[in-house]
Design a protein around this motif. Sequence first.
Motif, mmCIF file in Angstrom:
data_model
loop_
_atom_site.group_PDB
_atom_site.id
_atom_site.type_symbol
_atom_site.label_atom_id
_atom_site.label_comp_id
_atom_site.label_asym_id
_atom_site.label_seq_id
_atom_site.Cartn_x
_atom_site.Cartn_y
_atom_site.Cartn_z
ATOM 1 N N GLY A 82 40.455 40.747 34.269
ATOM 2 C CA GLY A 82 40.395 40.652 35.717
ATOM 3 C C GLY A 82 41.512 41.429 36.372
ATOM 4 O O GLY A 82 42.315 42.091 35.706
ATOM 5 N N LYS A 83 41.504 41.336 37.698
ATOM 6 C CA LYS A 83 42.546 42.054 38.441
ATOM 7 C C LYS A 83 43.896 41.366 38.257
ATOM 8 O O LYS A 83 44.876 41.987 37.846
ATOM 9 N N ILE A 84 43.936 40.094 38.559
ATOM 10 C CA ILE A 84 45.160 39.309 38.384
ATOM 11 C C ILE A 84 44.815 38.072 37.568
ATOM 12 O O ILE A 84 43.812 37.399 37.832
ATOM 13 N N MET A 85 45.657 37.767 36.604
ATOM 14 C CA MET A 85 45.420 36.630 35.733
ATOM 15 C C MET A 85 46.697 35.811 35.636
ATOM 16 O O MET A 85 47.793 36.366 35.487
ATOM 17 N N THR A 86 46.561 34.494 35.739
ATOM 18 C CA THR A 86 47.705 33.597 35.634
ATOM 19 C C THR A 86 47.449 32.598 34.524
ATOM 20 O O THR A 86 46.437 31.888 34.546
ATOM 21 N N GLY A 87 48.341 32.563 33.556
ATOM 22 C CA GLY A 87 48.227 31.610 32.464
ATOM 23 C C GLY A 87 49.250 30.504 32.616
ATOM 24 O O GLY A 87 50.407 30.746 32.973
ATOM 25 N N PHE A 88 48.830 29.273 32.354
ATOM 26 C CA PHE A 88 49.692 28.106 32.498
ATOM 27 C C PHE A 88 49.934 27.497 31.117
ATOM 28 O O PHE A 88 48.998 27.344 30.322
ATOM 29 N N PHE A 89 51.205 27.140 30.884
ATOM 30 C CA PHE A 89 51.600 26.625 29.572
ATOM 31 C C PHE A 89 52.120 25.192 29.713
ATOM 32 O O PHE A 89 52.763 24.837 30.704
ATOM 33 N N LYS A 90 51.817 24.380 28.726
ATOM 34 C CA LYS A 90 52.341 23.024 28.651
ATOM 35 C C LYS A 90 52.806 22.795 27.225
ATOM 36 O O LYS A 90 52.059 23.055 26.279
#
Length: 538
Positions: A420-428
Amino acid sequence: MSKYFSSGWHFGLMVWAKGVLIFSFIIGSFVFTQAQQNQKEKKILIEYADRMEGAEKRLGKNTWALIGNVKMRHLNTRMFCDSAILNRDSNRVMAFGSIHIIQNDTIHLYGDQLDYDGNEELAKVRQNVRMVNKNVVLTTDFMDYDRRNDVAYYFNGGKIVDESNQLTSHLGFYYPRTGEVNFKDSVVLINPDYKMYSDTLKYFTKTEVVGIVGPTEIFSDENKIYSELGFYDTRNDQARLLKKNYIDGGEQKLSGDTILYDRNNGFGEVFSAMALEDTANNVIITGDYGYYNEQTEEALATKRAVLKQVYGNDTLFLHADTLRADPAPDDVENKIVRAFHHVQFFRRDLQGRCDSMVYDFRDSTNTFYYDPIIWAQGNQMTANVIKLYIRNRTLDQAELIENAFLIAPEDSIHFNQIKGKIMTGFFKDNKLFRIDVDGNGQAIYHPKDQEYIIGVNRAESSNMSIFLSNRKVDTIILRTQAAGNMNPPFVLEKEDTRLEGFLWLEKYRPQKYEDIFHFEKITEEIQRTDYSDFHIAN
């Protein structure tokens, strides 16, 4: 004829022998006279005394007691005292009270008692001893001054003071002609700006330079300096440190094989084995060359430069051609670290590479520029720019900006992909659990039944969210303009199971710490999409 010749020969021989005898006598007399003259010149001469008494009965042959305002001379040295006992045969004097010795009109030596050997030119001065050589003053209670070899030494504690410094030690050797002093045992130098402690030290009074020849500590309000070999110019406040050196400023500690340090501007330049430790941020910068300015807090490292950042029980190692650290422009309490060219880093659970990197301590953000690649927990992330957000020393969020592409292998031939254009990954707990795609979202993933792949699922949406469990896709939410299809496994051609721009770059991933120093150029062409005409819906 032969008789005449024989008589003449005997006569000539007698004349020659007599001449040699006379010549030998003259030479011998000259040598003897010269020796007498030299011996006379070496004798201690009495210039004045209020009273002079013979002391042969009490103190031995040719011994004199001198009392009151005594003045004596020996070679180029004058001696003054209250009273003295002079033995002419041994050429030795014992003097008492108000001792004052003047040599060459430049060195003045004072004390309460004197034992002077004229033959050895050795003066032993005791009690309240003070030697003055222009602006240098040496004080002690026990001093031996060897005039012939130009060395004064004390052995029961002494102090030297000049215009800038005060030095004390248990043992000391002072050479008045050269101005050099060798200190030994419990050496302390006191300067208005710092104090220096050592077991062995040299000091050059003419230049006010300290020669460091053993473990030495220098304490000031700004820092602590340690070295075992080098020089410290106390007049200009500059140091050249050559062995086991460091400068500890509290939160920053600079070390290296060779350090050139200027206290006036706080600048320390390091050659070989440079290390700058930031204890406040658990960061260490190393290199074979670098510098640190303790006043501006600017730092640089190059030549095998490495940034070491501690995360709990693990450490991230980042290498670049050049590393810089500078105070943040609006927050001098925090720093910004920049890495330039051929950047590669390694941590057990995180690896990556790019051309340039910026780490901002204000929000604990790592930003990677120019073809960045991040490998985290089996996932490969690429984009034009990648930002990693750290919270509590663990990876909290990853932002992939422009041409975002994430690849996670199911096995050696099947790859889950998100683009995609912008991707945000979240970590726990340092594990990726959610991915948001904003703009032109595409995904290919391989659902499983237990351990077996049961299909190839392709989804497209302007915006989408992917939720993962145990590093596997669990749920996909297509938010706008959704489209998708499901195909059985092994039906599609290989290229149909790859999103456009797919590149698996595992061979470039640093596998261990040593790999970060070997930057291999990527030969595959990385596809870029121009997103200038795309807009993310609010």
